[in-house]
Write an enzyme that holds these catalytic residues in place. Structure first.
Site, PDB file in Angstrom:
ATOM      1  N   HIS A  48      36.826  40.782  47.236  1.00 11.81           N
ATOM      2  CA  HIS A  48      38.156  41.072  46.684  1.00 11.81           C
ATOM      3  C   HIS A  48      38.028  41.960  45.462  1.00 11.81           C
ATOM      4  O   HIS A  48      37.678  41.516  44.374  1.00 11.81           O
ATOM      5  CB  HIS A  48      38.876  39.778  46.299  1.00 11.81           C
ATOM      6  CG  HIS A  48      40.349  39.946  46.104  1.00 11.81           C
ATOM      7  ND1 HIS A  48      41.280  39.585  47.054  1.00 11.81           N
ATOM      8  CD2 HIS A  48      41.066  40.461  45.071  1.00 11.81           C
ATOM      9  CE1 HIS A  48      42.500  39.857  46.616  1.00 11.81           C
ATOM     10  NE2 HIS A  48      42.387  40.396  45.408  1.00 11.81           N
ATOM     11  N   ASP A 260      37.653  40.119  41.988  1.00 12.59           N
ATOM     12  CA  ASP A 260      38.999  40.523  41.562  1.00 12.59           C
ATOM     13  C   ASP A 260      38.945  41.682  40.559  1.00 12.59           C
ATOM     14  O   ASP A 260      39.916  41.927  39.854  1.00 12.59           O
ATOM     15  CB  ASP A 260      39.791  39.354  40.970  1.00 12.59           C
ATOM     16  CG  ASP A 260      41.279  39.651  40.852  1.00 12.59           C
ATOM     17  OD1 ASP A 260      41.826  40.340  41.737  1.00 12.59           O
ATOM     18  OD2 ASP A 260      41.911  39.215  39.855  1.00 12.59           O
TER      19      ASP A 260
END
Length: 305
Positions: A48, A260
């Site tokens: 991610h 992230d």
């Protein structure tokens, strides 16, 4: 902390000054300069991360406007973490415009897979083109008040024919969504540990729903962005760590890890130490074989590396 459009414009010049002073060490949008203590196995995947580029217009309903974050910036983080593979996720900033994703996939030279944002009007030809470029999933981002769910079931059926997954950032809606997610024909990926609220944690209805979804063997959960819901905070995020450890003990074969990066919901002076974030996995999963599953085996199988 969400960045407003005005703060986005201010952040560009602030970032240049910060980097020149070494405020973010060697990697943009990341604190610290040491390598992680945890050595990822060869073939590991950061499941991610996002790219941002001001050359692409923001969607009319966008709420996040981070500074530009390039593939070259991210490659510096990969070098620090000892990882080469990534899953690039189209950010909410660009709506259904996946051009920045496609550019990243092309320039990654096989090291990346993609998760696109689409709507029900997309043609089969366009889906096939995305597949050829390396896309292996679609995302519904509900954490920023975004995606329309009317297309959830029909799109899931269509992308399932391509072997893709349906990724959901549930925000506070996981409990309500659980029955629909459990019935989807496509594999389901839940962002950021399901956004399990704190301090309720293991006692929350969201955690119970997440555990049930993991039991159906058609759901994967990303161990990512612990800062989103933590009340205890950095560096250990112990409250969210309790959730992560429980998920790992329950079904490690359905878990993924993600950085992230560039941490778009955090202000420039709040970016985490990404090496420390990776090292948290050693606390949550003390067994090396379990970590190999989460970092390499699970994502390689799910995204088709």
């Amino acid at each position: 902390m969400l960045l407003s459009r005005r703060r986005f414009l201010q952040a560009g010049s602030a970032l240049g000054a910060a980097v020149s002073m070494g405020a973010f060490a060697n990697v943009p949008f990341s604190q610290g300069d040491e390598k992680p203590k945890l050595t990822p196995p060869a073939g590991s995947v950061d499941c991610h991360m996002h790219l941002y580029d001001g050359r692409y217009p923001a969607a009319p309903n966008a709420t996040l406007f981070p500074p530009d974050a390039s593939l070259e910036d991210y490659r510096q983080l990969q070098q620090r973490l000892g990882m080469n593979r990534m899953v690039i996720v189209t950010p909410s900033t660009y709506g259904t415009d996946n051009r920045i994703l496609l550019d990243g996939l092309l320039r990654s030279r096989g090291d990346a897979r993609g998760v696109a944002v689409v709507d029900g009007s997309i043609t089969d030809t366009a889906l096939a083109s995305l597949h050829s470029a390396g896309v292996r999933g679609i995302r519904f981002n509900l954490s920023v008040g975004g995606a329309a769910l009317n297309d959830l079931e029909p799109l899931a059926a269509r992308v399932n024919e391509l072997g893709w997954n349906v990724q959901v950032a549930p925000g506070p809606l996981l409990v309500d969504l659980e029955p629909r997610l459990a019935k989807l024909p496509a594999r389901v990926v839940i962002d950021h540990m399901g956004h399990v609220p704190q301090p309720e944690g293991l006692k929350s209805a969201a955690f119970t729903a997440l555990m049930r979804l993991l039991d159906n063997q058609n759901t994967w959960v990303k161990l990512s962005a612990p800062y989103l819901r933590s009340k205890t905070g950095a560096p250990l995020y112990e409250d969210v760590g309790t959730v992560a450890s429980a998920l790992i003990q329950h079904n490690a074969e359905r878990l993924l890890w993600g950085s992230d990066w560039p941490h778009p919901t955090l202000a420039l002076d709040q970016k985490p130490d990404d090496a420390a974030l990776l090292d948290l996995l050693a606390r949550w999963a003390p067994d090396a074989g379990t970590r190999d599953l989460i970092l390499r085996d699970n994502p390689v199988a799910l995204y088709g590396f």
